[in-house]
Structures are given as structure tokens and as C-alpha cells.
Design a protein around this motif. Structure first.
Motif, PDB file in Angstrom:
ATOM      1  N   ASN A 107     -10.683  11.864  -0.773  1.00 51.41           N
ATOM      2  CA  ASN A 107     -10.107  11.414   0.499  1.00 51.41           C
ATOM      3  C   ASN A 107      -8.637  11.007   0.350  1.00 51.41           C
ATOM      4  N   ARG A 108      -8.302  10.407  -0.766  1.00 48.63           N
ATOM      5  CA  ARG A 108      -6.890  10.063  -1.009  1.00 48.63           C
ATOM      6  C   ARG A 108      -6.031  11.321  -1.123  1.00 48.63           C
ATOM      7  N   PHE A 150      -2.200  16.013   0.528  1.00 46.60           N
ATOM      8  CA  PHE A 150      -2.071  17.471   0.404  1.00 46.60           C
ATOM      9  C   PHE A 150      -2.820  18.176   1.543  1.00 46.60           C
ATOM     10  N   LEU A 151      -2.267  19.290   2.005  1.00 48.08           N
ATOM     11  CA  LEU A 151      -2.902  20.041   3.083  1.00 48.08           C
ATOM     12  C   LEU A 151      -4.225  20.662   2.636  1.00 48.08           C
ATOM     13  N   ASN A 152      -4.241  21.077   1.395  1.00 45.12           N
ATOM     14  CA  ASN A 152      -5.321  21.917   0.907  1.00 45.12           C
ATOM     15  C   ASN A 152      -5.828  21.328  -0.418  1.00 45.12           C
ATOM     16  N   VAL A 153      -7.027  20.742  -0.387  1.00 44.57           N
ATOM     17  CA  VAL A 153      -7.596  20.126  -1.598  1.00 44.57           C
ATOM     18  C   VAL A 153      -8.921  20.813  -1.909  1.00 44.57           C
ATOM     19  N   LYS A 154      -8.992  21.470  -3.043  1.00 46.93           N
ATOM     20  CA  LYS A 154     -10.186  22.241  -3.368  1.00 46.93           C
ATOM     21  C   LYS A 154     -10.849  21.715  -4.629  1.00 46.93           C
ATOM     22  N   LYS A 185     -20.545   9.600  -7.286  1.00 53.50           N
ATOM     23  CA  LYS A 185     -20.319  10.120  -5.950  1.00 53.50           C
ATOM     24  C   LYS A 185     -19.229   9.350  -5.193  1.00 53.50           C
ATOM     25  N   ASP A 186     -19.343   8.032  -5.164  1.00 51.24           N
ATOM     26  CA  ASP A 186     -18.394   7.235  -4.381  1.00 51.24           C
ATOM     27  C   ASP A 186     -16.984   7.359  -4.928  1.00 51.24           C
ATOM     28  N   SER A 187     -16.873   7.285  -6.225  1.00 49.35           N
ATOM     29  CA  SER A 187     -15.572   7.364  -6.870  1.00 49.35           C
ATOM     30  C   SER A 187     -14.931   8.737  -6.615  1.00 49.35           C
ATOM     31  N   GLU A 237      -3.302   6.684  -3.975  1.00 52.92           N
ATOM     32  CA  GLU A 237      -2.649   7.529  -2.972  1.00 52.92           C
ATOM     33  C   GLU A 237      -1.137   7.520  -3.159  1.00 52.92           C
ATOM     34  N   LYS A 238      -0.605   6.358  -3.481  1.00 52.85           N
ATOM     35  CA  LYS A 238       0.839   6.200  -3.702  1.00 52.85           C
ATOM     36  C   LYS A 238       1.319   7.144  -4.818  1.00 52.85           C
TER      37      LYS A 238
END
Lengths: 287, 287
Positions: free
Chosen positions: B212-213, B218-222, B204-206, B177-178
Motif C-alpha cells: 500500500n505504501r 508508484f503508478l504500477n506496483v507488481k 500478510k499484514d506487513s 513511504e517517505k
């Protein structure tokens, strides 16, 4: 991704060679069933990664884990293009996964499934209960030759789904121009033919041959694609064939609402997106 | 599909295990190069099916035959959403395939590529001439740590492409995230971050953790998807991250016209179609 420990146990692996020089390999728990049927070598194995797997003549037909992609995509795409479909013919499809998907639609009055190999049906009923459940009683399973059926029937269908193995072995006659022409004749004027047709990545010549045969018979032949991890290359090709220039859009947006949250692959964005073809596939088809 | 003859020759096969219980296997002609670099185990093999293959720490990074999918999809999707992109930063991408694709656009004035492992660049130049060609001179290759670069630079970019290996090994710090937050800071307000993020089918988990990070920053993650036969499951996931609610449509339909017939995967229908997600992927992301 991770490092594995080999704990000293005997390991059994199944490998399917997709070409002479590449393949996919699964670790096997045990062989559940094996029979040389009248038509093919039928094997059911239990695997660690993909659950139970049905093999015909050494090739993966379906796995517990990713069968939903194939069965949803061969079914819901045509039905959502023509929401008036009432009479459906499934050629092959002995594992019953296609029948399961078609039977979700309450307005479909008459489903006939014609499978040549009885042992595929009975072993699917035994080992794949998730595939053989149905949601209506409007169906009839006929054990017989799909080609014979199509040539002899007096019925007219709104949708024919050819859910066959590959064009080598018992499925071969289901990939001929003569057979496609007869399918055309027993479809009504808004009728649709859908079929699976291998990987455009590995079996370019074979897929192109099928496309060209279909184009000789149907006015409108549209390839579409889906991600099937256990099929060669993971990119799988279907054809949707129409007698007229109909739009491929979803016609009735409410149609699948009641079971949308039980489907694992198909939705209306996927419907549209699956007709988007990479340049190398478009070039292959000359479109 | 076909039966193979084993002519008595010694056969060498490479297998990548995608999970402890499944994998992909290729027949190998020969090992062309092997070096324990400062960061990883770099191997280049020549294979019968996929041509030359670059492996890092035992995992397929690219093959001659299907590298085009990855490199076209990580590049042309963001550039066609914002045709005003002039300054591009590539983090990683040592094989130079992403640089090749970005350099096709004449209006892009400044491309910086920051790759940590010099040996990846030099071996790609030697063994993958098709990857290391460029179409403009507006680029600079920096051998260095991408994280350091991002934290120290005074430049502002319109597009950052994280073209890294998986979140295990030297690529790990590129999935925090950093790091994403710092990328955000050096992007202008219409800026785009794109990255590869594994298979939603196997990891899946990764993939969810990465999503999620990114969403925290970012506002918009596609998420978007492409067929890459030699990557686990053949279904590969990318993320496109925006600071604002911008439409994902292709903005300037003429932009790629001049090289459309040399691209093998990307086109404007694929652009739109790649954002269509199967239900199981949507569910995974909660969208």
C-alpha cells in the motif's frame, strides 16, 4: 520475526526431518488421534500455526492451513487442459481433498476413488470436515488396493490422479514403470495422468527417476510446481502426462468461473506459470 | 524421508522461528564467525544441508545452497524489463550477491552499492567467495546509510534495488513511504524500483502495508514470487515498481543469452511465471 515469551508452560513441538540435516518444526496443541493402521502410522495433531495436521509414518500429509494448494493443483491443472474429462480415477487420496476438488465440476460424470487405508478416510471425515465435503454425488469411494484396481478394471478413464504418499512405504508400488504403463492402457487417447512427485530441491534423484519412468510410457511428460509451505523445501513438483503432443493451455476459459472465487490458489495465470521451471530444475530433467 | 542414526555424537542444531509457533531447523557443523557489529548480531555458521549460512539478528539472510534464487530474482527481472538500464543503485546488499548479478551485464555502466554495515561486506568476502565475485569493474561500494545516500545524492538512476533485511531492526527505515518517495524522485521516467518483501503466507499484514505504501508513490506496483527454501514458508515476495504502465514482458530476448547457462534459477519463462499469483495472494492485494 518477533521475540517470544516462554510463560513457563510445557511446550510440545513436532519436527519433521526433511533430510538427515534439516527440518520443519511446529508447536503442538494436542494429539487428537493415533492409530497403527494395517498400512501405516496415522497421527492427527492440532497445531498453533497450521491447524490440524495429518501425519503418515511421521511425515506431514496435509495441514488445515495449506492443503488447498496441493489439492487444487493436482486437480484443476489437468481438468482445464482437457475440458471433456468425464471419467476420473483417483488412486489414493484418502483424505478426500482431491475428490472435493474434482467434484466441483458438474460435467464430470463418474469419479472413482480407490484408497487402500480405510482409517485415513474415516479419520479425515472426523477431523477434517473441510476436506471431506463434496459438491456432486457422482462419486464412488472404494476401499482397496489402487494397483489391483488398475490391473483389473475394464473401465477406461479420461483422467487418473495418483494422490499418494511418497515412494517409501505403502505408496511405493504406485511409482513403478509397470504401474504407469497400466495407467496408460486404461486412459483414453486424450487421457491425462497427474501425480505428485516430491521436491526437486531435496529429492533430486528420486524425482528424476520418476520422470524417467514416466517418459518411457507417455509421449509428453510435463513437470509443474507449486508453493506448499509445509512440504519439504516449500517447492513441490507434480507431473502431467499425456499420450500426445497437446498444448498445455487452458482450453475453456469459462469452465472454472462458477467457483473461481472459492479457490484459494489455482487460477489461469497460475496454470500457465506453474509450468515455468527454474534453470536448475530444467537441467535436472534435461529439458 | 530416511531413518537417521544418532551415532552418539553431540549434535548442534540451529532453529529459526518464522512465527512463534513454527520454524526451520538445520544441523550445524560449526560456528565460523560471530560479531556484534555496530548495527546487528552477525553470525556465520557452517551447516550440513545448506552449506555456509549468514544470520543477522538470528534470521537466515542467505545460504550457500539457495542464495542464487534471491539474488537472481531481485536483479534479472527488472533488468530484462528495461534493457536500457545503465545506472544502478543497490541499497543494502552487503553480502554482494546482488552486485554479482548486476555486474554480469556489460551494458550497465555504473553500479553503486550502499551498505550500512561494513562487517557484512568483509565477512561475506571472507566466507562467501562465490557471492563476492563480480563480472565487471563498473561498480563502487560505499559504506554508509542508504537512506542518507538517497536523500543527498544528485544522481539519477535507472534501477534501484533495495536489498535489505526485514522491516525490523536496521532495515526498518527502508520500508517507509517517505523513503520510497525519495527513491521515486531519483529514478528517471523509465526507472524501476525492486525490493524484497517477505512471505505473503506468514506476514500478510506487513507485506500488505508495504504494498500500500508503494502504491501511494508508484503508478504500477507488481508483486512477483520465487521459491526460496530457507526463507519462511519458502514463498518469497518481491515488488517491482514503475512510474508508468509499462509491459512486464522481457524486452530483449538476447540480453541474458551469454550467461543463461550459469544462472541457476532465472530464465524468461520464470520471468513471466513469477508474476502469476495464487488467488489468496491476489485477494490480499485486492488485485
Amino acid at each position: 520475526m518477533k521475540e517470544f515469551n516462554n510463560s513457563g508452560q510445557t511446550q510440545l513441538w513436532f519436527t519433521e526431518y526433511h533430510t538427515p540435516n534439516s527440518g520443519i518444526t511446529f508447536k503442538v496443541k494436542e494429539t487428537l488421534y493415533r492409530k497403527k493402521t494395517k498400512y501405516q502410522d496415522l497421527v492427527i495433531i492440532d497445531t498453533y500455526e497450521f491447524g490440524k495436521v495429518m501425519l503418515l509414518d511421521g511425515l506431514v500429509m496435509l495441514t488445515d492451513r495449506d492443503e488447498f494448494v496441493y489439492h487444487e493443483m493436482i486437480t484443476h491443472v489437468p481438468i482445464n487442459i482437457n475440458p471433456k474429462i468425464e471419467n476420473v480415477l483417483i488412486i489414493g487420496g484418502g483424505d478426500c481433498g482431491t475428490l472435493r476438488e474434482v467434484s466441483r465440476y458438474k460435467h464430470i460424470k463418474n469419479i472413482k476413488m480407490v484408497e487402500i487405508d480405510k482409517d485415513v478416510i474415516t479419520s479425515s471425515k472426523k477431523f477434517f470436515p473441510n476436506l471431506t465435503k463434496t459438491f456432486s454425488k457422482n462419486y464412488k469411494i472404494i476401499v482397496g488396493d489402487g494397483i489391483d484396481f488398475v490391473f483389473k478394471t475394464k473401465e477406461i478413464f479420461d483422467l487418473i490422479i495418483i494422490d499418494s504418499s511418497d515412494p517409501i512405504g505403502p505408496g511405493e508400488g504406485l511409482f513403478t514403470e509397470k504401474f504407469y504403463r497400466k495407467c496408460y492402457e486404461i486412459l483414453n487417447e486424450n487421457g491425462i495422468l497427474t501425480l505428485q512427485a516430491e521436491s526437486p530441491y531435496f529429492y533430486k534423484d528420486s524425482v528424476k527417476t520418476i520422470y524417467n519412468r514416466l517418459k518411457k510410457v507417455f509421449l509428453n511428460v510435463k513437470p509443474y510446481l507449486a508453493f506448499i509451505p509445509t512440504y519439504p523445501s516449500g517447492m513441490w513438483n507434480f507431473f502431467l502426462c499425456l499420450k500426445e503432443e497437446t498444448s498445455l493451455d487452458v482450453k475453456n476459459k469459462n469452465l472454472i468461473k462458477s467457483f473461481q472465487n472459492v479457490l484459494k490458489y489455482y487460477n489461469h495465470q497460475i496454470h500457465t506459470g506453474s509450468f515455468s521451471l527454474p534453470n536448475f530444475v530444467k537441467k535436472m530433467y534435461g529439458i
